[in-house]
Design an enzyme around this catalytic site. Structure first.
Site, PDB file in Angstrom:
ATOM      1  N   ASP A  43      53.105 123.011   8.258  1.00  0.00           N
ATOM      2  CA  ASP A  43      53.796 122.437   9.405  1.00  0.00           C
ATOM      3  C   ASP A  43      53.967 123.467  10.512  1.00  0.00           C
ATOM      4  O   ASP A  43      53.915 124.678  10.272  1.00  0.00           O
ATOM      5  CB  ASP A  43      55.174 121.921   8.989  1.00  0.00           C
ATOM      6  CG  ASP A  43      55.116 120.596   8.261  1.00  0.00           C
ATOM      7  OD1 ASP A  43      54.049 119.969   8.284  1.00  0.00           O
ATOM      8  OD2 ASP A  43      56.139 120.187   7.682  1.00  0.00           O
ATOM      9  N   LYS A  65      53.981 118.910  13.125  1.00  0.00           N
ATOM     10  CA  LYS A  65      54.416 117.967  14.146  1.00  0.00           C
ATOM     11  C   LYS A  65      55.598 118.587  14.880  1.00  0.00           C
ATOM     12  O   LYS A  65      56.554 119.044  14.274  1.00  0.00           O
ATOM     13  CB  LYS A  65      54.815 116.630  13.506  1.00  0.00           C
ATOM     14  CG  LYS A  65      53.710 116.034  12.630  1.00  0.00           C
ATOM     15  CD  LYS A  65      54.159 114.752  11.976  1.00  0.00           C
ATOM     16  CE  LYS A  65      54.142 113.591  12.935  1.00  0.00           C
ATOM     17  NZ  LYS A  65      52.803 113.293  13.459  1.00  0.00           N
ATOM     18  N   GLY A  97      58.260 122.687   6.236  1.00  0.00           N
ATOM     19  CA  GLY A  97      59.537 123.301   6.541  1.00  0.00           C
ATOM     20  C   GLY A  97      60.669 122.602   5.815  1.00  0.00           C
ATOM     21  O   GLY A  97      60.632 121.397   5.570  1.00  0.00           O
ATOM     22  N   ASP A  99      62.885 121.075   3.049  1.00  0.00           N
ATOM     23  CA  ASP A  99      62.561 120.452   1.772  1.00  0.00           C
ATOM     24  C   ASP A  99      61.578 119.317   2.016  1.00  0.00           C
ATOM     25  O   ASP A  99      61.767 118.524   2.943  1.00  0.00           O
ATOM     26  CB  ASP A  99      63.820 119.917   1.103  1.00  0.00           C
ATOM     27  CG  ASP A  99      63.528 119.293  -0.251  1.00  0.00           C
ATOM     28  OD1 ASP A  99      63.568 120.022  -1.259  1.00  0.00           O
ATOM     29  OD2 ASP A  99      63.228 118.080  -0.303  1.00  0.00           O
ATOM     30  N   THR A 127      66.944 122.823   2.394  1.00  0.00           N
ATOM     31  CA  THR A 127      66.849 121.906   3.516  1.00  0.00           C
ATOM     32  C   THR A 127      67.723 122.353   4.688  1.00  0.00           C
ATOM     33  O   THR A 127      68.649 123.158   4.525  1.00  0.00           O
ATOM     34  CB  THR A 127      67.221 120.481   3.082  1.00  0.00           C
ATOM     35  OG1 THR A 127      66.924 119.566   4.146  1.00  0.00           O
ATOM     36  CG2 THR A 127      68.695 120.367   2.730  1.00  0.00           C
ATOM     37  N   ALA A 128      67.443 121.827   5.862  1.00  0.00           N
ATOM     38  CA  ALA A 128      68.109 122.268   7.087  1.00  0.00           C
ATOM     39  C   ALA A 128      69.622 122.133   7.019  1.00  0.00           C
ATOM     40  O   ALA A 128      70.350 123.000   7.504  1.00  0.00           O
ATOM     41  CB  ALA A 128      67.569 121.484   8.278  1.00  0.00           C
ATOM     42  N   MET A 179      66.872 116.419  13.763  1.00  0.00           N
ATOM     43  CA  MET A 179      66.041 115.956  14.896  1.00  0.00           C
ATOM     44  C   MET A 179      66.853 115.093  15.863  1.00  0.00           C
ATOM     45  O   MET A 179      66.394 114.058  16.328  1.00  0.00           O
ATOM     46  CB  MET A 179      64.823 115.176  14.367  1.00  0.00           C
ATOM     47  CG  MET A 179      63.916 115.998  13.471  1.00  0.00           C
ATOM     48  SD  MET A 179      62.676 115.025  12.579  1.00  0.00           S
ATOM     49  CE  MET A 179      63.686 114.279  11.289  1.00  0.00           C
TER      50      MET A 179
END
Length: 268
Positions: A43, A65, A97, A99, A127-128, A179
């Site tokens: 990614d 993306k 990126g 998880d 994860t973020a 996001m």
């Protein structure tokens, strides 16, 4: 025997979580797979320090993306992944990126591989939400401030807006929005329409765990303006809830970086 011992897997794909960017947050298994892979499809948000761990002779393909930038469609990525895995006995890593199964479309790639009859495994990553919370010094839950936490994406499939933010306006709760920077205004409006106070603390944590990390804080009513702060860079996550009020008193990462800079100035 070495610390990392990997079985010989012919025609197998590993869908690997790269975490938030700090290579030290990779699992041992993720590191071994990255270093031994013949092909790596990665990614755009995988950090350069992690990409540097890929074997120099491996085929490295950027398929990432990024919001507002041209990139492969998910269908194109699926086809390429299947093609690389089916082309011989090479080991293939799909490096994602965070998880792979948390807003990472890993499930869609698993479906494509299963339909093609290709074996795969999934290696989780940090994860973020947890990275932003830990490195931003914002507890996602706290006995006196938050009894639960919800992870949600800031837009629907194809980028369309989400209209039911009011359903997520919960008291004594933490909301982490992936996001969501581009739609900060509509998110704030929806949450306030659902009854969440305009004074609810909010934070945007960008590039969590990386030296470029930034944490900006404010109130829900000012979230749209906060998202325009030039310090906010992707990847970033929004955190909404009373737990954000603890950031300034608990911050450890910014102080750690400042201390490192002072040491470098004195002894560099």
């Amino acid at each position: 025997m070495s610390l990392i011992s990997l079985p010989n897997r012919i025609g197998r794909v590993a869908i690997v979580g790269a975490g938030p960017g700090d290579p030290e947050l990779l699992t041992v298994k993720a590191l071994g797979l990255i270093q031994c892979a013949d092909v790596v499809l990665h990614d755009a948000l995988v950090s350069e320090p992690i990409l540097s761990l890929i074997h120099p002779q491996a085929e490295r393909i950027a398929v990432g993306k990024r919001c507002g930038r041209h990139s492969m469609s998910q269908e194109e990525i699926n086809r390429l992944l299947v093609a690389k895995a089916a082309s011989g006995d090479r080991s293939v890593v799909r490096l994602k990126g965070g998880d792979p199964l948390m807003f990472g479309r890993g499930g869609e790639e698993m479906q494509a591989l299963r339909e093609a009859g290709i074996d795969y495994e999934v290696v989780p990553g940090v994860t973020a939400a947890t990275a932003c919370a830990s490195y931003g010094a914002i507890p996602l839950t706290h006995r006196t401030l938050s009894r639960g936490v919800t992870f949600v994406t800031g837009h629907g499939m194809g980028g369309e807006p989400i209209a039911d933010w009011h359903r997520l306006a919960l008291s004594h709760h933490t909301l982490v929005i992936y996001m969501g920077v581009a739609r900060a205004g509509s998110i704030a409006a929806g949450l306030m329409a659902g009854g969440l106070s305009a004074e609810t603390p909010v934070a945007i944590v960008s590039r969590a765990s990386q030296p470029q990390q930034q944490v900006v804080t404010g109130r829900l009513a000012g979230l749209e303006q906060l998202a325009k702060d030039p310090r906010v860079q992707t990847p970033a996550a929004l955190i909404v809830g009373e737990v954000v009020s603890l950031h300034h008193s608990l911050d450890w990462f910014s102080a750690d970086l400042l201390g490192s800079e002072v040491v470098q100035q004195q002894f560099g």
